[in-house]
Design a protein around this motif. Sequence first.
Motif, PDB file in Angstrom:
ATOM      1  N   LEU A  34       0.833  -1.206   0.000  1.00 17.42           N
ATOM      2  CA  LEU A  34       0.000   0.000   0.000  1.00 17.42           C
ATOM      3  C   LEU A  34       0.862   1.249   0.000  1.00 17.42           C
ATOM      4  CD1 LEU A  34      -3.020  -0.386   2.420  1.00 17.42           C
ATOM      5  CD2 LEU A  34      -3.028   0.017  -0.015  1.00 17.42           C
ATOM      6  N   LEU A  35       1.949   1.213   0.776  1.00 16.07           N
ATOM      7  CA  LEU A  35       2.817   2.387   0.867  1.00 16.07           C
ATOM      8  C   LEU A  35       3.413   2.700  -0.509  1.00 16.07           C
ATOM      9  CD1 LEU A  35       4.238   4.503   2.560  1.00 16.07           C
ATOM     10  CD2 LEU A  35       6.036   2.848   3.000  1.00 16.07           C
ATOM     11  N   VAL A  36       3.941   1.675  -1.156  1.00 15.94           N
ATOM     12  CA  VAL A  36       4.540   1.885  -2.484  1.00 15.94           C
ATOM     13  C   VAL A  36       3.490   2.431  -3.452  1.00 15.94           C
ATOM     14  CG1 VAL A  36       5.546   0.716  -4.453  1.00 15.94           C
ATOM     15  CG2 VAL A  36       6.275   0.120  -2.166  1.00 15.94           C
ATOM     16  N   LEU A  37       2.306   1.833  -3.422  1.00 18.08           N
ATOM     17  CA  LEU A  37       1.262   2.266  -4.337  1.00 18.08           C
ATOM     18  C   LEU A  37       0.831   3.694  -4.049  1.00 18.08           C
ATOM     19  CD1 LEU A  37      -0.818  -0.997  -4.463  1.00 18.08           C
ATOM     20  CD2 LEU A  37       0.361   0.072  -6.369  1.00 18.08           C
ATOM     21  N   SER A  38       0.796   4.055  -2.775  1.00 18.08           N
ATOM     22  CA  SER A  38       0.373   5.423  -2.461  1.00 18.08           C
ATOM     23  C   SER A  38       1.392   6.425  -2.994  1.00 18.08           C
ATOM     24  CB  SER A  38       0.173   5.586  -0.957  1.00 18.08           C
ATOM     25  OG  SER A  38       1.355   6.013  -0.354  1.00 18.08           O
ATOM     26  N   LEU A  39       2.670   6.064  -2.914  1.00 22.39           N
ATOM     27  CA  LEU A  39       3.691   6.979  -3.439  1.00 22.39           C
ATOM     28  C   LEU A  39       3.558   7.125  -4.956  1.00 22.39           C
ATOM     29  CD1 LEU A  39       6.752   5.891  -1.304  1.00 22.39           C
ATOM     30  CD2 LEU A  39       5.346   7.927  -1.046  1.00 22.39           C
ATOM     31  N   LEU A  40       3.348   5.991  -5.628  1.00 18.78           N
ATOM     32  CA  LEU A  40       3.170   6.032  -7.084  1.00 18.78           C
ATOM     33  C   LEU A  40       1.960   6.883  -7.450  1.00 18.78           C
ATOM     34  CD1 LEU A  40       3.620   2.472  -8.580  1.00 18.78           C
ATOM     35  CD2 LEU A  40       4.434   4.608  -9.530  1.00 18.78           C
ATOM     36  N   TRP A  41       0.885   6.635  -6.735  1.00 15.78           N
ATOM     37  CA  TRP A  41      -0.362   7.341  -7.016  1.00 15.78           C
ATOM     38  C   TRP A  41      -0.170   8.846  -6.818  1.00 15.78           C
ATOM     39  CZ3 TRP A  41      -3.615  10.471  -4.208  1.00 15.78           C
ATOM     40  CH2 TRP A  41      -4.885  10.693  -4.761  1.00 15.78           C
ATOM     41  N   THR A  42       0.512   9.205  -5.733  1.00 14.88           N
ATOM     42  CA  THR A  42       0.741  10.622  -5.456  1.00 14.88           C
ATOM     43  C   THR A  42       1.563  11.262  -6.567  1.00 14.88           C
ATOM     44  OG1 THR A  42       0.814   9.997  -3.153  1.00 14.88           O
ATOM     45  CG2 THR A  42       1.510  12.222  -3.679  1.00 14.88           C
ATOM     46  N   TYR A  43       2.559  10.519  -7.024  1.00 17.10           N
ATOM     47  CA  TYR A  43       3.407  11.052  -8.091  1.00 17.10           C
ATOM     48  C   TYR A  43       2.581  11.331  -9.351  1.00 17.10           C
ATOM     49  CZ  TYR A  43       6.650  10.987 -11.974  1.00 17.10           C
ATOM     50  OH  TYR A  43       7.332  11.293 -13.117  1.00 17.10           O
ATOM     51  N   ILE A  44       1.777  10.346  -9.742  1.00 18.70           N
ATOM     52  CA  ILE A  44       1.000  10.531 -10.972  1.00 18.70           C
ATOM     53  C   ILE A  44      -0.030  11.635 -10.786  1.00 18.70           C
ATOM     54  CG2 ILE A  44      -0.511   9.409 -12.633  1.00 18.70           C
ATOM     55  CD1 ILE A  44       0.883   6.877 -12.189  1.00 18.70           C
ATOM     56  N   ASN A  45      -0.586  11.729  -9.592  1.00 23.25           N
ATOM     57  CA  ASN A  45      -1.544  12.778  -9.313  1.00 23.25           C
ATOM     58  C   ASN A  45      -0.906  14.163  -9.475  1.00 23.25           C
ATOM     59  OD1 ASN A  45      -4.304  12.708  -8.624  1.00 23.25           O
ATOM     60  ND2 ASN A  45      -3.787  13.776  -6.742  1.00 23.25           N
ATOM     61  N   GLY A  46       0.326  14.266  -8.973  1.00 26.18           N
ATOM     62  CA  GLY A  46       1.049  15.520  -9.156  1.00 26.18           C
ATOM     63  C   GLY A  46       1.313  15.798 -10.619  1.00 26.18           C
ATOM     64  N   LEU A  47       1.648  14.727 -11.334  1.00 26.24           N
ATOM     65  CA  LEU A  47       1.939  14.857 -12.759  1.00 26.24           C
ATOM     66  C   LEU A  47       0.719  15.377 -13.514  1.00 26.24           C
ATOM     67  CD1 LEU A  47       4.515  14.085 -14.191  1.00 26.24           C
ATOM     68  CD2 LEU A  47       3.421  11.985 -14.915  1.00 26.24           C
ATOM     69  N   GLU A  48      -0.461  14.893 -13.095  1.00 21.68           N
ATOM     70  CA  GLU A  48      -1.689  15.307 -13.756  1.00 21.68           C
ATOM     71  C   GLU A  48      -1.874  16.817 -13.612  1.00 21.68           C
ATOM     72  OE1 GLU A  48      -5.193  14.183 -11.812  1.00 21.68           O
ATOM     73  OE2 GLU A  48      -6.466  14.444 -13.574  1.00 21.68           O
ATOM     74  N   LEU A  49      -1.651  17.310 -12.396  1.00 20.09           N
ATOM     75  CA  LEU A  49      -1.761  18.757 -12.182  1.00 20.09           C
ATOM     76  C   LEU A  49      -0.729  19.486 -13.016  1.00 20.09           C
ATOM     77  CD1 LEU A  49      -2.257  19.095  -8.336  1.00 20.09           C
ATOM     78  CD2 LEU A  49      -3.952  18.942 -10.132  1.00 20.09           C
ATOM     79  N   PHE A  50       0.498  18.952 -13.024  1.00 18.78           N
ATOM     80  CA  PHE A  50       1.577  19.646 -13.715  1.00 18.78           C
ATOM     81  C   PHE A  50       1.303  19.749 -15.209  1.00 18.78           C
ATOM     82  CE2 PHE A  50       5.483  19.466 -16.163  1.00 18.78           C
ATOM     83  CZ  PHE A  50       6.107  20.628 -15.714  1.00 18.78           C
ATOM     84  N   THR A  51       0.899  18.639 -15.825  1.00 20.73           N
ATOM     85  CA  THR A  51       0.676  18.695 -17.278  1.00 20.73           C
ATOM     86  C   THR A  51      -0.458  19.651 -17.603  1.00 20.73           C
ATOM     87  OG1 THR A  51      -0.546  16.661 -17.006  1.00 20.73           O
ATOM     88  CG2 THR A  51       1.588  16.490 -18.055  1.00 20.73           C
TER      89      THR A  51
END
Lengths: 445, 172, 250
Positions: free
Chosen positions: A290-307
């Motif tokens: 879960l921890l690994v997945l949450s980090l991945l998810w957070t990263y992509i979520n940030g990426l979505e905002l950035f793009t």
Amino acid sequence: MTEQGLSHARLNRDVLRTLTETGPVYWWALGLALAVSLVCFFLPWGYQLVAGVGVAGMNRPLVWGMYLSNFIFWIGLSHSGTLLSAVLHITGSPWRRAIYRSAEAMTLFSLMVAVLFVFVHVGRPWNIYWSLPYPNQRELWPNFRSPLLFDVTAITTYLTASFTFLFMGAMPDLAAARDGTTGWRKTLYTWLALGWRGTEREWHHLGWAYTFFAVLIIPLAVSVHSIVSWDFALSTVPGFHQTVFAPYFVVGAIYSGTAGIVTVMFLLRKLYHFEAYITEDHFDKLGRLLLVLSLLWTYINGLELFTGWYSGSSAELETLRYKLTGLYAPLYWAMLLFCAALPLVLTSSRVRHSFRSMLAISVLVNIGMYFERFLIIATSLPRKFLPNTWRDYLPTWVELAILLGSLAIFVSLFLIFVKLVPSLSIYEVKETLPHGKGADGEGPP
Amino acid sequence: MSVLGLFARPETALAAAKALTDAGHAVSLMSPYPIEGAAEALRLPRSPIRRYTLFGGLLGFSCGFGLAVFSATRHLLPTGGRPIIPLPPFLLIGYELTILFGVLATLLGFLICARLPAWRERPYASETAVDKYGVLLECGADGEAEAETRLRAAGAEAIRRGGELMPPEEGT
Amino acid sequence: MGDYLDKWKQYREPGFPGQLDYAWGLAVDLDRCTGCEACVVACQAENNLPIVGEKDVGEGREIQWLRIERYWEGEYPDLRLRFLPMLCQHCASAPCETVCPVAATYHNQDGLNVQVYNRCIGTRSCAAYCPYEVRYFNWRTPRWDPPLEQQLNPDVSVREMGVMEKCTFCIQRIRLAKDQAKDEGRRVGPDEVQPACVQSCPSQALRFGDRQAPDSAVSKASRSARAYAVLEELNTRPVITYLRKGEEHD
């Protein structure tokens, strides 16, 4: 009888007992779940069938609403069960054995509920079979260029594959149930077990077939949620039209699915007294995942905002502004809290080893993930290109009731399942037990 | 005819099955979980299931792509300025059906190879689904006594002559 | 074999397979539009648009195949109002067409984006994909209080609950003109057909015609220096030409 015999026989008894011994709590829970499904799902849906989809809060431009959020949510929850089971089978992780049966059942039932939402969503559900490729006298076929048809294909495949995977993995246990029960159950399991005897020939081919299933299911599960994301990403709508959507959905799906497994494991362990088989170790492993997945998810979520921000397009910027500060901003920030910030406490081994905190985190993660699915629709469609059409969306009581009702349907299906199929893999847990090494006979070490 | 010997420990059952196989008898081994090395000991060939899977996958891909092309060309309904046969979506349909047919073919292959479903009476002892390991020795109509001796000699703790039949008439 | 290969090549080409019969198009001169909404009313009458009632209009479910969008610019007292008539753009690369699972919307041989009401199952994906918001969904069963049902246009089907609908460029009129022209053994004239909105526009801000004919009003409009397409950057290739407000005139 040897010590080893004791513990093996006890395992059979323990698991088969969950099928036959039914306390009043179970009947109350099942009755409640069925009643809630009827009152909150089927009655409102019937009302909607008669009165039209207009009883939901959708409008123009928000022609998609909560029903589709629920569809994505349930499909997301279905990822992990079968996918996790397949990955762990291939990597040979022994800790999978105690949990995979219920995880796969979760996949199957959440998929069924998701499919139900397709019927709830469309305007003329009685014609929905038109989206299936069947020969008819007008030679009219569905449009295979449509991402919705990708969905139909992918979900059909996924349902079939998950069901087969679950059934094949359960076959030896159904045979054990056949030998250990009486009455109508015996008849049922005699048919379901297909005459399984556990000969080396059967085990040999089952092992091969099972591995092939696992190999086929991993790319399938990844493709299913990618395809669900393409329902959105293939449009031009700001907030949908993003290349990152496929991995975003897949990671989100596995994330919420894993959290769902933690919740189900907790309940099974408590209600069925599987303390000996589902241990802190399982929760620790799932917590790390879960921890690994949450980090991945957070990263992509940030990426979505950035793009969105980096595109500089006024429509994208407006969608972003609406998402971060608009009507549903509280949900957005709650989502970040539940899915990005809170799971960071999983870095602590104490938290991962505590059943209660794992339960709390898993439930909150899934609430956050529901918000995410809701926000994808409720913050993108209201801000499309022509400002004249901008409009907010508020779900009506019908949509909220149907959401609650779908949860009850899922719970009902699961409750019926645990009484029909051994919810713990007897034969695979046996493999982890010592073979007559003078174990204490009180269960696995 | 056949005689079923029940063993308490997997190693003994496996050794007995291996010895009897090596001696040229028709043997099968029943266990509550897969025993490591059983397939080799009983000289089972490599499972042909992989061929079913491969064939199913290939068939699925051609069916998926073929169905998409076929249905798109019955009535020409051009959409979105795309070609009538756009490759990326149709390859995707092919991809999904590869997996669908692959799964179904694997299931079919398993059923054929494992000779299931078999809803009929066969020699069986329900203990082998719990904590016993069974060695089933095929023998002639008059060779049952001899087969029993062989199994006893190999360490069987109980013998089921003719075997428990499955499905049993009454509950156990 | 060679036959199949030729077909394969043809079907692999993007765009309409073969030659369009006509390429109907519309030109909207924003310089002439007064925002009087006569076109909106005419469309309502011609195409049997359902009257959804006060409550549903409040919830954003009105059905107007053609609407006049109003955009205010500047601050009081220096205030300007712009009108933007918005209707189905009949895009050559229409996002709505690809997404329909049952092919209820597709491109026909007249270059029109058509909607097959009977085939629609109401996934509403086309409306979600449409950047122009010109697709309208029948959220409830449409009703006409008597005697209003007497004024329904017999040439246009009445849609049922759960079906998507949108501007057809008055396809019933196009069909009629094509039938007549066929009987007389000729092509439909470039400016012969008039949809209801064009017919009723008092300031002649709307022009309809065949874009294949170089001297039709729409072809001329599309060559104007003021010509643009709404949301051109999305590359949907609309067939409606807008002429922006400006000083320069043809």
